[in-house]
Write an enzyme that holds these catalytic residues in place. Structure first.
Site, short mmCIF file in Angstrom:
data_model
loop_
_atom_site.label_atom_id
_atom_site.label_comp_id
_atom_site.label_asym_id
_atom_site.label_seq_id
_atom_site.Cartn_x
_atom_site.Cartn_y
_atom_site.Cartn_z
N LYS A 67 0.85 -1.20 0.00
CA LYS A 67 0.00 0.00 0.00
C LYS A 67 0.87 1.24 0.00
O LYS A 67 1.87 1.29 0.71
CB LYS A 67 -0.86 -0.01 1.28
CG LYS A 67 -1.83 1.14 1.39
CD LYS A 67 -3.13 0.81 0.71
CE LYS A 67 -4.03 2.03 0.56
NZ LYS A 67 -3.65 2.93 -0.55
N LYS A 91 5.13 1.99 8.31
CA LYS A 91 3.97 2.78 8.76
C LYS A 91 2.74 1.89 8.95
O LYS A 91 2.05 1.97 9.97
CB LYS A 91 3.69 3.84 7.68
CG LYS A 91 2.73 4.91 8.08
CD LYS A 91 2.44 5.85 6.89
CE LYS A 91 3.71 6.52 6.37
NZ LYS A 91 3.42 7.50 5.29
N LYS A 103 5.17 2.32 -3.13
CA LYS A 103 5.09 3.75 -3.50
C LYS A 103 5.29 3.86 -4.99
O LYS A 103 5.93 3.03 -5.62
CB LYS A 103 6.20 4.53 -2.79
CG LYS A 103 5.91 6.00 -2.69
CD LYS A 103 4.92 6.25 -1.58
CE LYS A 103 4.75 7.67 -1.21
NZ LYS A 103 4.19 7.80 0.14
N THR A 187 -4.77 12.59 7.23
CA THR A 187 -3.35 12.69 7.59
C THR A 187 -3.17 13.76 8.67
O THR A 187 -2.54 13.52 9.71
CB THR A 187 -2.50 13.02 6.35
OG1 THR A 187 -2.79 12.04 5.35
CG2 THR A 187 -1.02 12.99 6.66
N ASN A 218 -2.06 19.27 1.78
CA ASN A 218 -3.14 18.62 2.51
C ASN A 218 -2.81 18.40 4.00
O ASN A 218 -3.54 18.86 4.88
CB ASN A 218 -3.47 17.30 1.79
CG ASN A 218 -4.54 16.52 2.50
OD1 ASN A 218 -4.30 15.97 3.57
ND2 ASN A 218 -5.74 16.48 1.94
N SER A 355 -7.22 5.18 4.43
CA SER A 355 -7.16 4.45 3.15
C SER A 355 -7.58 2.99 3.35
O SER A 355 -8.29 2.41 2.54
CB SER A 355 -5.74 4.47 2.57
OG SER A 355 -5.52 5.63 1.82
#
Ligand code: GLU
Length: 428
Positions: A67, A91, A103, A187, A218, A355
């Site tokens: 992810k 994470k 990523k 976030t 963001n 997510s």
């Protein structure tokens, strides 16, 4: 600057001494599982053809499908994407969601493209990586300079290619296309929960705390907004063009309004839709990091706090909303003068947590209320923040190392469950 990926791996060595993880598991984490480099031909508005470089790195999928976001930035390279994928593995393990890390990135300055060019590029990137991603293998999301609209195009393109409506292939989508309520602010909200937990532990008064935020995308905007609403004094903010400082603190909703209307960060005061410029000092991104503030929030890019400037950072608390803003060499310098660093893999994990909720909702076909999403996010952040904080105290290590220990324990347990050398040797 050397390799960001190598620098990221240095954190493993420090944490490994305190973690319950087999040496062979650590060795696996030093090598991304798969890496794809693609070129994306895009027809530009003037009729010319331009070819862009793109990458997708799947770092690890021991704990579930990989992810991680996709970033559009002119400085993207494979080394950076490998580091970012590695951080995603850690994470997801820190917050205990059943994903590995990945990523992606495209070498592009999206600010120089028209909307139609951006759409063609985004669809082109998915055409190039469609065989590499999927709801059970590798699930992209937004990152630097990508957003919900881009995720929507990507989801649609993937669904066209596979001839199946597949919302769970990507997260951070627009709500009408299967996005989750609360994903867009997750976030910053997650980072704010970390500050709230610290507030409880340290007993400070929000109105006495001065905050500087580097980066007004963001993550930076949302965390600044929450802090402002809770009474914190946000005295400095910046974007890629530079920053502004005001000792009494800014009215953050006004700054956000103007930044998003004009794409410029100006000191303003707004009453309804009427905004007027107010006086503020200009400062550079470098100067912002060295301000005399209590809380510093790097929310832009990697490698901002380095061995060179760390000794001049005065904040006693650093909340890493960006990925990788502090180099491994800067870390001991910050620790020496007693700064507490809430590391990226914990502080910005709210995004990937929601997510995960989005992916769950897509697969269930059942959608949650905003309150439900926010309540679950809060529970995750509070639980994992306190687990990491307790590990830090118990093992007398830095908070970053504690977060890695926490992550490595979970990854180690998943590998152990499959059997490592230790297990098989005992049976010979
Ligand atoms: N790009 C974000 C991050 O670095 C979110 C990733 C995701 O939601 O998958 O954590």
């Amino acid at each position: 600057m050397g390799s960001i990926f190598d620098d990221a791996l240095r954190r493993l060595d420090v944490a490994a001494e305190h973690a319950d993880i087999d040496a062979e598991a650590l060795e696996r984490l030093r090598h991304p599982k798969a890496m794809l480099q693609v070129s994306i031909p895009v027809r530009m508005d003037d009729g010319s053809l331009q070819v862009f470089e793109g990458y997708r790195v799947r770092h690890d999928d021991t704990r579930g499908p990989a992810k991680g976001g996709i970033r559009y930035h002119p400085n993207v390279d494979l080394d950076e994407i490998k580091a970012l994928a590695f951080w995603m593995t850690c994470k997801c393990a820190v917050v205990g969601i059943p994903f590995g890390g990945a990523k992606g990135g495209v070498v592009v300055d999206p600010k120089k493209m028209s909307r139609l060019e951006l759409e063609r590029l985004s669809r082109g990137f998915i055409q190039a990586i469609a065989d590499f991603i999927g709801p059970d293998t590798d699930i992209p999301a937004p990152d630097v300079y990508t957003n919900a609209r881009i995720m929507g195009w990507m989801m649609e393109e993937y669904s066209k290619i596979t001839r199946r409506h597949t919302p769970a292939v990507i997260t951070g989508k627009p709500i009408p296309l299967g996005g989750s309520l609360g994903r867009d602010t997750a976030t910053g909200r997650g980072a704010y929960h970390c500050v709230q937990e610290l507030e409880k532990r340290r007993g400070w008064k929000p109105t006495n705390m001065r905050v500087a935020v580097q980066g007004f995308g963001n993550g930076g905007q949302v965390v600044a907004q929450h802090l402002h609403a809770a009474g914190y004094k946000v005295v400095a903010v910046s974007d890629s063009k530079g920053g502004i400082y005001k000792a009494e603190g800014f009215d953050i909703p006004s700054l956000i309004h103007v930044k998003n209307e004009t794409r410029n960060l100006e000191a303003v005061y707004c009453d309804g839709s009427l905004c007027e410029a107010v006086k503020a000092d200009q400062l550079t991104n470098e100067e912002l990091l060295e301000l005399d503030v209590d809380i510093l929030i790097p929310a832009a890019l990697e490698n901002q706090i380095t061995a060179e400037n760390a000794k001049r950072v005065r904040a006693s608390v650093i909340i890493e909303v960006a990925n990788g803003p502090t180099t491994s060499e800067a870390e001991p310098i910050l620790e020496e003068h007693g700064s507490l660093v809430v590391p990226d893999i914990l502080a910005n994990a709210g995004g990937v947590t929601v997510s995960y909720f989005e992916w769950v909702q897509n697969r269930q076909g059942l959608y949650w209320t905003l309150e439900e999403v926010q309540q679950r996010l809060k529970e995750v952040m509070q639980r994992e923040f306190n687990a990491v904080y307790n590990l830090m105290e118990e093992k007398q290590i830095g908070m970053r190392s504690a977060a890695y220990v926490h992550a490595l324990n979970r990854i180690g347990a998943a590998l152990e469950a499959r059997g490592t050398q230790r297990y098989f040797q005992d049976n010979t």
